[in-house]
Design a protein around this motif. Structure first.
Motif, PDB file in Angstrom:
ATOM      1  N   GLU A 125       1.921   3.269 -19.423  1.00 28.77           N
ATOM      2  CA  GLU A 125       0.655   2.574 -19.315  1.00 28.77           C
ATOM      3  C   GLU A 125      -0.202   3.011 -18.235  1.00 28.77           C
ATOM      4  N   LEU A 126      -1.484   3.107 -17.857  1.00 28.41           N
ATOM      5  CA  LEU A 126      -2.411   3.476 -16.807  1.00 28.41           C
ATOM      6  C   LEU A 126      -2.152   2.564 -15.542  1.00 28.41           C
ATOM      7  N   MET A 127      -2.131   1.891 -14.677  1.00 27.42           N
ATOM      8  CA  MET A 127      -2.199   0.526 -13.955  1.00 27.42           C
ATOM      9  C   MET A 127      -2.889   0.588 -13.119  1.00 27.42           C
ATOM     10  N   LEU A 128      -3.373   1.741 -12.476  1.00 30.63           N
ATOM     11  CA  LEU A 128      -4.321   2.763 -11.204  1.00 30.63           C
ATOM     12  C   LEU A 128      -4.552   3.617 -11.540  1.00 30.63           C
ATOM     13  N   GLN A 129      -5.942   4.161 -11.086  1.00 27.71           N
ATOM     14  CA  GLN A 129      -6.002   4.991 -11.527  1.00 27.71           C
ATOM     15  C   GLN A 129      -7.431   4.907 -10.163  1.00 27.71           C
ATOM     16  N   ARG A 130      -7.382   6.022  -8.841  1.00 29.23           N
ATOM     17  CA  ARG A 130      -8.333   6.332  -7.829  1.00 29.23           C
ATOM     18  C   ARG A 130      -8.609   7.664  -7.236  1.00 29.23           C
ATOM     19  N   GLU A 131      -9.400   7.990  -6.832  1.00 32.04           N
ATOM     20  CA  GLU A 131     -10.092   9.076  -6.305  1.00 32.04           C
ATOM     21  C   GLU A 131      -9.792   9.037  -4.032  1.00 32.04           C
ATOM     22  N   LEU A 132      -9.080  10.151  -4.402  1.00 37.41           N
ATOM     23  CA  LEU A 132      -8.846  10.291  -2.526  1.00 37.41           C
ATOM     24  C   LEU A 132      -8.928  11.695  -1.940  1.00 37.41           C
ATOM     25  N   ASN A 133      -9.923  11.092  -0.477  1.00 41.16           N
ATOM     26  CA  ASN A 133     -10.309  12.611  -0.351  1.00 41.16           C
ATOM     27  C   ASN A 133     -10.607  11.678   1.643  1.00 41.16           C
ATOM     28  N   TYR A 134     -11.617  12.540   2.255  1.00 40.29           N
ATOM     29  CA  TYR A 134     -10.884  12.005   3.790  1.00 40.29           C
ATOM     30  C   TYR A 134     -11.287  11.360   4.366  1.00 40.29           C
ATOM     31  N   ARG A 173       1.181  -1.657  -0.469  1.00 40.83           N
ATOM     32  CA  ARG A 173      -0.058   0.025  -0.347  1.00 40.83           C
ATOM     33  C   ARG A 173       0.984   1.249   0.128  1.00 40.83           C
ATOM     34  N   ILE A 174       0.662   2.049  -0.262  1.00 40.27           N
ATOM     35  CA  ILE A 174       0.933   3.724  -0.380  1.00 40.27           C
ATOM     36  C   ILE A 174      -0.007   5.054   0.467  1.00 40.27           C
ATOM     37  N   THR A 175       0.461   4.932   1.529  1.00 43.34           N
ATOM     38  CA  THR A 175      -0.181   5.696   2.069  1.00 43.34           C
ATOM     39  C   THR A 175      -0.271   7.732   1.282  1.00 43.34           C
ATOM     40  N   VAL A 176      -0.991   8.582   1.872  1.00 40.51           N
ATOM     41  CA  VAL A 176      -0.506  10.112   0.950  1.00 40.51           C
ATOM     42  C   VAL A 176      -0.669  10.804   1.917  1.00 40.51           C
ATOM     43  N   ASP A 177      -0.500  12.008   2.550  1.00 38.37           N
ATOM     44  CA  ASP A 177      -0.617  12.564   3.361  1.00 38.37           C
ATOM     45  C   ASP A 177      -0.775  14.122   2.634  1.00 38.37           C
ATOM     46  N   GLY A 178      -1.790  14.247   3.039  1.00 41.05           N
ATOM     47  CA  GLY A 178      -2.304  15.571   2.247  1.00 41.05           C
ATOM     48  C   GLY A 178      -3.727  15.559   1.536  1.00 41.05           C
ATOM     49  N   ALA A 179      -4.218  13.920   1.503  1.00 42.63           N
ATOM     50  CA  ALA A 179      -5.283  13.607   0.815  1.00 42.63           C
ATOM     51  C   ALA A 179      -6.562  14.543   1.007  1.00 42.63           C
TER      52      ALA A 179
END
Length: 313
Positions: free
Chosen positions: A271-280, A250-256
């Protein structure tokens, strides 16, 4: 009389001493409106502006803004509308569309998500930051005579604002001043005068900028301002961090949480491998199914775009 100068209640514009260091930053980021038009952004002091005049034909909910070509119909409007200068769409491709003031105040919003129509206070702040009305216009104007006619006196465009002379459409539907004058609405009503609102003008024969009030059925250019200041954007961008790197699962994103980011992961071949939207609620990406190797992560929202390289073990 349909154009009137703002009375003595006009706010004082402060002049900056010559030794004050001014900050202009042309962002690599772009912003896209609901029609798919793409704009660059420019930070001037604490404000971030679109780098081009607005050219959108729909409100943010998808409703069309009426394109009014008939002069009489235009002059009788009490609701939002736009036009292309001389009713030629190609002019809007260069100079942006002309909007009446009713379109600016429509709650459906003209500007891209995360942006708003510039206010009187924002223009006053911009002009003051650039040294006052006698010189600010030149710092905002595109240089040369490709779009500005005649001599284009005083133009430096040192801000990257690239103000263009989109002309106007008068209250009775006539088109005037293309190549000679740029006039920008702001969302603020003219004090004490119903159906009039404030605007700022730059001409080709000087480096000055001035403000006045016009009846709301005039057609003028529009610039949008970011809902987040330039200082806040830099702060938010600095807070976006990803860990661990190298990573396994896993990768954690600070500031998301503050930024509502879209995350896209590409391999080294693009090549696009993964795409996500991050929020609260979500600030992690599951990469456990990706093969080991090097990946490029692109994080973006309406205000920023940034790329980082990670190693998947």
């Amino acid at each position: 009389m349909n154009n009137i100068m703002k009375p003595n209640m006009k706010k004082t514009i402060l002049l900056f001493a010559a030794f004050v260091s001014l900050t202009f930053q042309n962002h690599a980021q772009t912003v896209t409106d609901i029609d798919g038009n793409t704009y660059t952004t420019v930070t001037i002091g604490t404000q971030t502006w679109l780098g081009q005049n607005l050219n959108v034909s729909r409100y943010n909910n998808g409703d069309s803004i009426p394109n009014i070509t008939n002069d009489t119909t235009w002059s009788n409007l009490t609701t939002g509308a736009y036009c292309d200068y001389n009713n030629i769409p190609g002019n809007s491709t260069i100079y942006g569309k002309l909007y009446n003031h009713y379109a600016l105040t429509d709650p459906r919003n003209l500007c891209p998500i995360g942006w708003h129509v510039s206010t009187e206070d924002e223009w006053i702040t911009l002009v003051a930051y650039l040294g006052g009305e006698t010189v600010a216009g030149g710092k905002l104007k595109e240089t040369g005579t490709t779009h500005w006619l005649y001599f284009n006196i005083g133009a430096t465009n040192e801000t990257g604002f690239t103000a263009l002379p989109g002309g106007d459409r008068t209250y009775d539907g006539l088109f005037t001043k293309l190549g000679e004058v740029g006039t920008w609405w702001n969302s603020t009503a003219y004090p004490g005068t119903p159906n009039y609102s404030m605007n700022w003008m730059i001409g080709n024969f000087g480096g000055d900028i001035g403000e006045e009030g016009s009846i709301n059925t005039y057609g003028y250019s529009v610039r949008c301002v970011s809902n987040i200041s330039g200082i806040e954007q830099k702060t938010h961008k600095a807070r976006i961090e990803m860990y661990p790197n190298p990573a396994c699962d896993r990768i954690t994103v600070d500031g998301a949480a503050e930024n509502n980011l879209k995350i896209a992961i590409y391999n080294v071949f693009g090549e696009l491998m993964l795409q996500r939207e991050l929020n609260y609620q979500i600030n992690e990406i599951d990469i456990s199914k990706l093969p080991a190797g090097m990946y490029i992560i692109k994080v973006s929202n309406d205000y920023l775009t940034e790329q980082k390289i990670i190693i998947k073990e």
